[in-house]
Motif scaffolding. Structure first.
Motif, mmCIF file in Angstrom:
data_model
loop_
_atom_site.group_PDB
_atom_site.id
_atom_site.type_symbol
_atom_site.label_atom_id
_atom_site.label_comp_id
_atom_site.label_asym_id
_atom_site.label_seq_id
_atom_site.Cartn_x
_atom_site.Cartn_y
_atom_site.Cartn_z
ATOM 1 N N ARG A 83 39.322 -25.744 20.607
ATOM 2 C CA ARG A 83 38.764 -25.891 21.958
ATOM 3 C C ARG A 83 38.331 -24.549 22.546
ATOM 4 O O ARG A 83 37.355 -24.477 23.284
ATOM 5 C CB ARG A 83 39.803 -26.575 22.857
ATOM 6 N N ALA A 84 39.049 -23.456 22.205
ATOM 7 C CA ALA A 84 38.692 -22.134 22.733
ATOM 8 C C ALA A 84 37.279 -21.738 22.308
ATOM 9 O O ALA A 84 36.523 -21.152 23.088
ATOM 10 C CB ALA A 84 39.707 -21.087 22.282
ATOM 11 N N ASP A 87 34.844 -23.827 24.351
ATOM 12 C CA ASP A 87 34.821 -23.294 25.717
ATOM 13 C C ASP A 87 34.015 -21.990 25.785
ATOM 14 O O ASP A 87 33.336 -21.731 26.777
ATOM 15 C CB ASP A 87 36.241 -23.063 26.236
ATOM 16 N N GLU A 88 34.091 -21.195 24.738
ATOM 17 C CA GLU A 88 33.314 -19.950 24.716
ATOM 18 C C GLU A 88 31.815 -20.239 24.672
ATOM 19 O O GLU A 88 31.022 -19.517 25.275
ATOM 20 C CB GLU A 88 33.726 -19.078 23.529
ATOM 21 N N VAL A 90 30.400 -22.769 26.102
ATOM 22 C CA VAL A 90 30.096 -23.101 27.495
ATOM 23 C C VAL A 90 29.986 -21.815 28.309
ATOM 24 O O VAL A 90 29.071 -21.652 29.119
ATOM 25 C CB VAL A 90 31.162 -24.051 28.093
ATOM 26 N N ALA A 185 29.538 -28.391 29.206
ATOM 27 C CA ALA A 185 30.965 -28.671 29.430
ATOM 28 C C ALA A 185 31.218 -30.172 29.507
ATOM 29 O O ALA A 185 32.213 -30.669 28.955
ATOM 30 C CB ALA A 185 31.433 -27.980 30.707
ATOM 31 N N ALA A 189 33.649 -32.217 27.026
ATOM 32 C CA ALA A 189 34.759 -32.974 27.620
ATOM 33 C C ALA A 189 34.723 -34.438 27.198
ATOM 34 O O ALA A 189 35.781 -35.055 26.983
ATOM 35 C CB ALA A 189 34.725 -32.853 29.141
#
Length: 193
Positions: A83-84, A87-88, A90, A185, A189
């Motif tokens: 997930r990291a 997220d990066e 995004v 995002a 999600a």
């Protein structure tokens, strides 16, 4: 001491050339930009620019490599997992909203580079393959941890996310009211269990 001053001045000149070339390539693409124009914008002679970058293709690749090195180091992208990493991506979209020139450069050059003879063709083929592999790894890690919604295939999700990022960038270039990061995002999600 004099050699150090010359070295620092040379590094400064190279940085000026690369920044100016990035802006010029973003505005007019690779084919629409001349080395003479870049030299003029830098306040250099054409031979002075060629001293640092012997060919236009060398200059283009140096611009691309410099941007990738700076972005990758800043994010520690290769070390991120699951997930990291998503997220990066995004976060990258969020930062790109403040870097129109970089987004224009990539959008323009990636389209131009679909031609096999383009100097950046191999660069973009490799860049997309590496990005799909890295994003696919993140999705695979999420799947193994039971964090992906049923039916999401990691390799397909990676291709979709990369395509979504690129498509959002083009849409944002045409309409800056589009929030690339929020759209990305929301997509991520919706895939997470």
């Amino acid at each position: 001491m004099a050699d150090r001053g010359l070295s620092e001045r040379g590094a400064g000149t190279r940085a000026l050339i690369l920044d100016t070339a990035l802006a010029a390539f973003a505005e007019a693409g690779y084919r629409g930009t001349s080395v003479r124009d870049i030299a003029t914008r830098c306040g250099l002679t054409h031979p002075a620019l060629l001293y640092h970058f012997p060919t236009k293709a060398d200059l283009l690749m140096a611009v691309l490599d410099r941007r990738d090195d700076a972005e990758g180091r800043a994010a520690g992208f290769d070390e991120l997992r699951g997930r990291a990493l998503l997220d990066e991506l995004v976060g990258t979209a969020r930062r790109n909203a403040d870097r129109r020139g970089v987004v224009e450069l990539y959008a323009t050059l990636s389209a131009e580079a679909t031609e096999a003879g383009h100097p950046a063709h191999a660069y973009f083929v490799e860049r997309y393959a590496r990005l799909r592999e890295t994003v696919g790894r993140a999705y695979t890690e999420l799947a193994r941890a039971g964090e992906l919604r049923p039916g999401i295939v990691p390799e397909t999700a990676a291709r979709q996310l990369v395509a979504l990022m690129d498509g959002l960038q083009v849409q944002w270039l045409l309409d800056p009211s589009i929030d690339m990061a929020d759209a990305l995002a929301a997509h991520v999600a919706a895939q997470i269990a």
